[in-house]
Design a protein around this motif. Structure first.
Motif, mmCIF file in Angstrom:
data_model
loop_
_atom_site.group_PDB
_atom_site.id
_atom_site.type_symbol
_atom_site.label_atom_id
_atom_site.label_comp_id
_atom_site.label_asym_id
_atom_site.label_seq_id
_atom_site.Cartn_x
_atom_site.Cartn_y
_atom_site.Cartn_z
ATOM 1 N N THR A 113 -48.310 -19.896 44.547
ATOM 2 C CA THR A 113 -47.261 -19.584 45.588
ATOM 3 C C THR A 113 -46.472 -18.130 45.133
ATOM 4 O O THR A 113 -46.132 -17.943 44.050
ATOM 5 C CB THR A 113 -46.129 -20.476 45.601
ATOM 6 O OG1 THR A 113 -46.734 -21.871 45.928
ATOM 7 C CG2 THR A 113 -45.036 -20.179 46.590
ATOM 8 N N SER A 114 -46.606 -17.427 46.238
ATOM 9 C CA SER A 114 -45.758 -16.209 46.088
ATOM 10 C C SER A 114 -44.301 -16.487 46.683
ATOM 11 O O SER A 114 -44.298 -16.647 47.956
ATOM 12 C CB SER A 114 -46.287 -14.901 46.934
ATOM 13 O OG SER A 114 -45.648 -13.834 46.846
ATOM 14 N N ASP A 115 -43.298 -16.465 46.140
ATOM 15 C CA ASP A 115 -41.731 -16.824 46.633
ATOM 16 C C ASP A 115 -41.472 -16.054 47.938
ATOM 17 O O ASP A 115 -40.813 -16.489 48.808
ATOM 18 C CB ASP A 115 -40.686 -16.931 45.626
ATOM 19 C CG ASP A 115 -41.071 -17.755 44.544
ATOM 20 O OD1 ASP A 115 -41.876 -18.939 44.881
ATOM 21 O OD2 ASP A 115 -40.626 -17.991 43.434
ATOM 22 N N GLY A 148 -43.270 -23.481 50.346
ATOM 23 C CA GLY A 148 -43.147 -23.388 48.795
ATOM 24 C C GLY A 148 -44.021 -24.339 47.625
ATOM 25 O O GLY A 148 -44.587 -25.191 48.383
ATOM 26 N N LEU A 149 -43.720 -23.962 46.598
ATOM 27 C CA LEU A 149 -44.921 -24.383 45.479
ATOM 28 C C LEU A 149 -44.793 -26.034 45.687
ATOM 29 O O LEU A 149 -45.727 -26.560 45.430
ATOM 30 C CB LEU A 149 -44.563 -23.880 43.990
ATOM 31 C CG LEU A 149 -45.557 -24.309 43.025
ATOM 32 C CD1 LEU A 149 -46.757 -23.826 43.360
ATOM 33 C CD2 LEU A 149 -45.073 -23.868 41.668
ATOM 34 N N GLU A 150 -43.553 -26.686 45.477
ATOM 35 C CA GLU A 150 -43.535 -28.061 45.174
ATOM 36 C C GLU A 150 -44.158 -28.868 46.473
ATOM 37 O O GLU A 150 -44.876 -29.686 46.386
ATOM 38 C CB GLU A 150 -41.854 -28.462 45.156
ATOM 39 C CG GLU A 150 -41.355 -28.185 43.925
ATOM 40 C CD GLU A 150 -41.949 -28.597 42.641
ATOM 41 O OE1 GLU A 150 -42.442 -29.872 42.748
ATOM 42 O OE2 GLU A 150 -41.775 -28.201 41.744
ATOM 43 N N PRO A 180 -41.754 -17.865 51.639
ATOM 44 C CA PRO A 180 -42.596 -18.303 50.627
ATOM 45 C C PRO A 180 -44.134 -18.212 51.312
ATOM 46 O O PRO A 180 -44.220 -18.545 52.666
ATOM 47 C CB PRO A 180 -42.531 -19.607 49.901
ATOM 48 C CG PRO A 180 -41.614 -20.351 50.733
ATOM 49 C CD PRO A 180 -40.856 -19.193 51.667
ATOM 50 N N MET A 181 -45.311 -17.958 50.712
ATOM 51 C CA MET A 181 -46.426 -18.313 50.938
ATOM 52 C C MET A 181 -47.364 -18.663 49.953
ATOM 53 O O MET A 181 -47.315 -18.383 48.739
ATOM 54 C CB MET A 181 -47.061 -16.692 51.381
ATOM 55 C CG MET A 181 -48.656 -16.623 51.432
ATOM 56 S SD MET A 181 -49.160 -17.539 53.118
ATOM 57 C CE MET A 181 -48.598 -16.081 53.866
ATOM 58 N N SER A 182 -47.916 -19.983 50.232
ATOM 59 C CA SER A 182 -48.824 -20.625 49.170
ATOM 60 C C SER A 182 -50.246 -20.661 49.523
ATOM 61 O O SER A 182 -50.390 -20.636 50.719
ATOM 62 C CB SER A 182 -48.152 -22.271 48.992
ATOM 63 O OG SER A 182 -46.920 -22.063 48.703
#
Length: 527
Positions: free
Chosen positions: A493-495, A456-458, A396-398
């Motif tokens: 976020t891009s997973d 990741g997003l979280e 992922p990229m946030s």
């Protein structure tokens, strides 16, 4: 949503893998085939430079430097090896450090600086990592052993030789075993240990029966020198006659001057055997080869042998003049060696200074003058590559865009100088939060950016919430008085890294807008 940047990065990653695979094969080639690495290494270096793969280019350049040093073209080879070493030292790259030190150990021994050769030999072995192939470890041990022996630490050198030989035997590398045994035998010869030298030659012959190749020129010269220890000149002739009968092209030469050195050995053996005409024939061929190939060291040694040959035939006046010429040639050779060392080091100094200056100005262009954070220009250059790496690695990229709430009020009520101080303190808090591979940047005004590779997003939202609370709780009183300093943050976020820089920035900006609309001083993430 378009993905123009990612495929290009995937192509670069694929090509990197291909170039690295080529280098692995070139680095593993036997010592006798070192010349065959020059052309493909040059091709890899050019392609790597075109792709901006500096580490791959340096690795290829070091292979080329090794060939140059082995061929006796020490100045350029030493200069290139020093350049690679400086690059590897700045980046603390153990792989290149170990290999650059090894090439430089060979370089310095070749130009007569045994102490420096030993220093680099110690470093070439100490920088090896535990996951290095055993063959590479054996080669580095052998380099250390040679340097120790030449510096007078004979027992330590022998111990390292035997460690290297045990490894080469274990992995079944016959050529490397021969190379190690040859060095051990020549060391025994130099130390007048004829019994030990003959035992090692016997081992060489036994190992050679398992090899698809014949003895190299270097190995033949060692065997011939050991035969001369007991005056077995017929055995020397039998060993080295191939250098005269047209079979020389079939003999491997691990060093650029070894065929000519073999001819000098043959000339000496014939002189000692009372065959001056045959000795002169071998000597003339050695001189011709030295002049054709620019082998100054061999040419100087040939003058010494010519003086001895003149003396053996009673031409003492000629012997005296040739002996004087030998000393002049030796002095010139030492001067050339000193100049080669000096030019190599000077070129490295200049290249290092130029690179540092270039890197300094490039870094300045990528930094925000007020806060020291990266700027929008850097983000525009770096973000596409980071997204591409995320695609390749499937990680992922946030991203988070942070905007200070009511910042205009601070500037208008207090002063722009106070506003600048607030921005600098916020930048410090961002740097504190940007751990590991995270990147903090100032996009302009009171807007900042956090790039979070592999997160990741979280986790990204949790990190941003901690940062928001840290900004709000900071001791702003001495700076802004009663005016609070808070921030609104939009996170996306891009997973798997898919998306263009503009699209992911747009999503983060959308979430920032929601945070502002819902009352500020909050984090809004993707739903």
């Amino acid at each position: 949503m378009t993905t123009e940047a990612a495929p290009a990065t995937v192509v670069v990653a694929d090509e990197r893998a291909q170039l690295e695979a080529t280098l692995v094969e070139l680095e593993a080639r036997p010592q006798s085939r070192y010349r065959s690495t020059a052309v493909p290494a040059a091709t890899v270096e050019r392609r790597a430079e075109a792709l901006g793969l500096e580490d791959v280019a340096m690795r290829a350049r070091l292979l080329r430097a090794h060939v140059l040093v082995r061929e006796g073209r020490s100045e350029r080879g030493g200069r290139w090896a020093h350049q690679v070493l400086a690059w590897a030292q700045e980046r603390e790259d153990p792989f290149l450090l170990a290999r650059a030190h090894r090439v430089l150990s060979i370089f310095y021994r070749q130009v007569g600086d045994l102490a420096e050769g030993l220093t680099h030999a110690v470093q070439c072995y100490s920088h090896l990592t535990d996951d290095e192939p055993l063959t590479i470890r054996a080669r580095h041990l052998m380099t250390l052993a040679v340097a120790l022996d030449e510096s007078g630490s004979i027992a330590e050198g022998d111990r390292r030789f035997r460690e290297a030989l045990a490894i080469a035997t274990e992995v079944g590398d016959v050529e490397l075993s021969l190379n190690i045994l040859n060095n051990m035998a020549y060391t025994a010869f130099e130390n007048d240990d004829e019994a030990g030298a003959r035992a090692l030659v016997a081992q060489m012959r036994e190992v050679q029966t398992r090899s698809p190749r014949t003895f190299s020129a270097m190995e033949l010269d060692t065997i011939a020198r050991i035969e001369m220890m007991s005056g077995r000149y017929d055995a020397v002739e039998e060993t080295l006659h191939v250098m005269l009968d047209g079979g020389q092209s079939k003999i491997e030469a691990n060093e650029g001057d070894t065929p000519a050195v073999c001819l000098l050995t043959l000339a000496e053996a014939r002189r000692l055997d009372g065959r001056p005409e045959a000795a002169q024939e071998a000597l003339d061929r050695a001189v011709l080869m030295a002049e054709e190939r620019g082998l100054d060291r061999v040419r100087a040694q040939a003058r010494e042998e010519q003086a001895a040959l003149y003396a053996a035939t009673g031409r003492f006046e000629h012997a005296y003049e040739e002996h004087r010429a030998f000393h002049r040639a030796t002095a010139a050779l030492h001067s050339a060696q000193r100049e080669a060392r000096a030019r190599a080091l000077q070129a490295v100094f200049e290249a290092t200074e130029a690179r540092r200056a270039s890197e300094h100005f490039r870094e300045m262009a990528h930094r925000d003058a007020l806060t020291g954070l990266y700027n929008r220009r850097y983000v525009n250059e770096r973000l596409p590559a980071l997204l591409g790496e995320a695609v390749v690695r499937r990680t992922p990229m946030s991203l988070a865009i942070l905007d200070l709430d009511h910042f205009k009020r601070i500037n208008d009520t207090l002063s722009h100088s106070t506003g600048d101080t607030v921005l600098q303190h916020v930048a410090e808090l961002l740097l504190e939060a940007a751990t590991g591979p995270m990147i903090a940047a100032r996009m302009g005004g009171e807007e900042f950016l956090l790039i979070m590779p592999g997160i990741g997003l979280e986790e990204a939202a949790e990190r941003c919430e901690r940062l928001r609370l840290r900004i709000r709780a900071y001791a702003w009183g001495p700076i802004t008085g009663t005016l609070p300093v808070t921030a609104s943050i939009g996170v996306t976020t891009s997973d798997d890294g898919r998306g263009t820089p503009s699209s992911v920035l747009s999503l983060a900006d959308r979430n920032l807008y929601v945070a502002k609309r819902e009352g500020r001083d909050r984090v809004v993430r993707d739903v």
